[in-house]
Design a protein around this motif. Structure first.
Motif, PDB file in Angstrom:
ATOM      1  N   PRO A  76       0.817  -1.214   0.000  1.00 22.18           N
ATOM      2  CA  PRO A  76       0.000   0.000   0.000  1.00 22.18           C
ATOM      3  C   PRO A  76       0.851   1.265   0.000  1.00 22.18           C
ATOM      4  O   PRO A  76       1.873   1.339   0.681  1.00 22.18           O
ATOM      5  CB  PRO A  76      -0.807  -0.108   1.295  1.00 22.18           C
ATOM      6  CG  PRO A  76      -0.829  -1.571   1.613  1.00 22.18           C
ATOM      7  CD  PRO A  76       0.519  -2.072   1.153  1.00 22.18           C
ATOM      8  N   SER A  79      -1.966   4.524   4.199  1.00 16.37           N
ATOM      9  CA  SER A  79      -2.825   3.828   5.150  1.00 16.37           C
ATOM     10  C   SER A  79      -3.740   4.845   5.811  1.00 16.37           C
ATOM     11  O   SER A  79      -3.271   5.874   6.298  1.00 16.37           O
ATOM     12  CB  SER A  79      -1.965   3.126   6.202  1.00 16.37           C
ATOM     13  OG  SER A  79      -2.768   2.407   7.093  1.00 16.37           O
ATOM     14  N   TYR A  89     -15.438  -1.482   4.466  1.00 14.33           N
ATOM     15  CA  TYR A  89     -15.256  -2.423   3.360  1.00 14.33           C
ATOM     16  C   TYR A  89     -16.583  -2.653   2.639  1.00 14.33           C
ATOM     17  O   TYR A  89     -16.654  -2.572   1.409  1.00 14.33           O
ATOM     18  CB  TYR A  89     -14.692  -3.742   3.901  1.00 14.33           C
ATOM     19  CG  TYR A  89     -14.769  -4.882   2.928  1.00 14.33           C
ATOM     20  CD1 TYR A  89     -13.851  -5.003   1.890  1.00 14.33           C
ATOM     21  CD2 TYR A  89     -15.764  -5.849   3.040  1.00 14.33           C
ATOM     22  CE1 TYR A  89     -13.917  -6.056   0.989  1.00 14.33           C
ATOM     23  CE2 TYR A  89     -15.842  -6.897   2.159  1.00 14.33           C
ATOM     24  CZ  TYR A  89     -14.920  -6.998   1.126  1.00 14.33           C
ATOM     25  OH  TYR A  89     -15.010  -8.037   0.230  1.00 14.33           O
ATOM     26  N   VAL A 111      -7.263  -5.026   8.909  1.00 15.27           N
ATOM     27  CA  VAL A 111      -6.849  -4.259   7.738  1.00 15.27           C
ATOM     28  C   VAL A 111      -7.530  -4.788   6.488  1.00 15.27           C
ATOM     29  O   VAL A 111      -7.923  -5.952   6.421  1.00 15.27           O
ATOM     30  CB  VAL A 111      -5.316  -4.282   7.548  1.00 15.27           C
ATOM     31  CG1 VAL A 111      -4.603  -3.656   8.733  1.00 15.27           C
ATOM     32  CG2 VAL A 111      -4.816  -5.695   7.311  1.00 15.27           C
ATOM     33  N   ALA A 112      -7.655  -3.914   5.495  1.00 15.54           N
ATOM     34  CA  ALA A 112      -8.135  -4.274   4.160  1.00 15.54           C
ATOM     35  C   ALA A 112      -7.396  -3.369   3.189  1.00 15.54           C
ATOM     36  O   ALA A 112      -6.931  -2.284   3.561  1.00 15.54           O
ATOM     37  CB  ALA A 112      -9.640  -4.097   4.051  1.00 15.54           C
ATOM     38  N   VAL A 113      -7.271  -3.809   1.940  1.00 13.15           N
ATOM     39  CA  VAL A 113      -6.536  -3.038   0.940  1.00 13.15           C
ATOM     40  C   VAL A 113      -7.366  -2.936  -0.323  1.00 13.15           C
ATOM     41  O   VAL A 113      -7.940  -3.926  -0.784  1.00 13.15           O
ATOM     42  CB  VAL A 113      -5.174  -3.709   0.628  1.00 13.15           C
ATOM     43  CG1 VAL A 113      -4.429  -2.938  -0.457  1.00 13.15           C
ATOM     44  CG2 VAL A 113      -4.324  -3.816   1.892  1.00 13.15           C
ATOM     45  N   GLN A 123      -4.405   1.047   2.084  1.00 13.04           N
ATOM     46  CA  GLN A 123      -4.809   0.207   3.212  1.00 13.04           C
ATOM     47  C   GLN A 123      -5.717   0.993   4.135  1.00 13.04           C
ATOM     48  O   GLN A 123      -5.460   2.172   4.416  1.00 13.04           O
ATOM     49  CB  GLN A 123      -3.562  -0.226   3.981  1.00 13.04           C
ATOM     50  CG  GLN A 123      -3.850  -1.032   5.228  1.00 13.04           C
ATOM     51  CD  GLN A 123      -2.571  -1.476   5.894  1.00 13.04           C
ATOM     52  OE1 GLN A 123      -2.046  -2.517   5.559  1.00 13.04           O
ATOM     53  NE2 GLN A 123      -2.066  -0.681   6.821  1.00 13.04           N
ATOM     54  N   VAL A 125      -7.267   0.685   8.043  1.00 15.64           N
ATOM     55  CA  VAL A 125      -6.903  -0.046   9.264  1.00 15.64           C
ATOM     56  C   VAL A 125      -7.778   0.389  10.432  1.00 15.64           C
ATOM     57  O   VAL A 125      -8.072   1.571  10.601  1.00 15.64           O
ATOM     58  CB  VAL A 125      -5.401   0.138   9.602  1.00 15.64           C
ATOM     59  CG1 VAL A 125      -5.057   1.595   9.857  1.00 15.64           C
ATOM     60  CG2 VAL A 125      -4.988  -0.712  10.775  1.00 15.64           C
TER      61      VAL A 125
END
Length: 133
Positions: A76, A79, A89, A111-113, A123, A125
């Motif tokens: 990433p 963030s 998300y 976390v998700a990207v 990212q 978080v």
């Protein structure tokens, strides 16, 4: 000392501005012509005096190589903190944001990207403090 500005390289400043405002909900802060490009920044909504994110053109070959390299490695470029990764998300996916990593629990965070459509992985978080009991 305080961080007031950070930047990410983008392939197209206008497309980046549209994504960061319309999809992520950021607010435009600065939009000043500087030759062929712009000094173009966004800030978190409700925090107009907070840290600015400069949407910097990747017109420089070194910048482009760096941006493409970290993207290909899945790293990433930035963030962003959120209160609830799962909720964010679901919202972002529902409006067409493409995730390369679904919400994943780590030791102290979730976390998700996602792909920002401008040449970057971003990212999100949610910091989690484990129960000490």
């Amino acid at each position: 000392m305080k961080i007031t500005l950070t930047s990410i390289f983008v392939e197209n400043q206008e497309n980046a501005l549209q994504f960061y405002i319309e999809k992520l909900g950021f607010a435009e802060k600065e939009n000043v012509s500087v030759g062929a490009f712009k000094w173009l920044t966004v800030v978190s909504p409700g925090d107009e005096d907070g840290t600015e994110l400069l949407l910097e053109p990747n017109d420089n070959p070194v910048a482009r190589t760096y941006q493409e390299g970290i993207f290909k490695q899945g790293i990433p470029a930035a963030s962003f903190s959120v209160d609830d990764v799962e909720k964010e998300y679901k919202h972002l996916a529902s409006i067409g944001v493409v995730f390369t990593m679904k919400p994943t629990r780590t030791e102290n965070a979730i976390v998700a990207v996602f792909n920002d459509t401008c040449g970057n992985l971003i990212q999100i978080v949610e910091k989690r403090m484990e129960d000490s009991a």
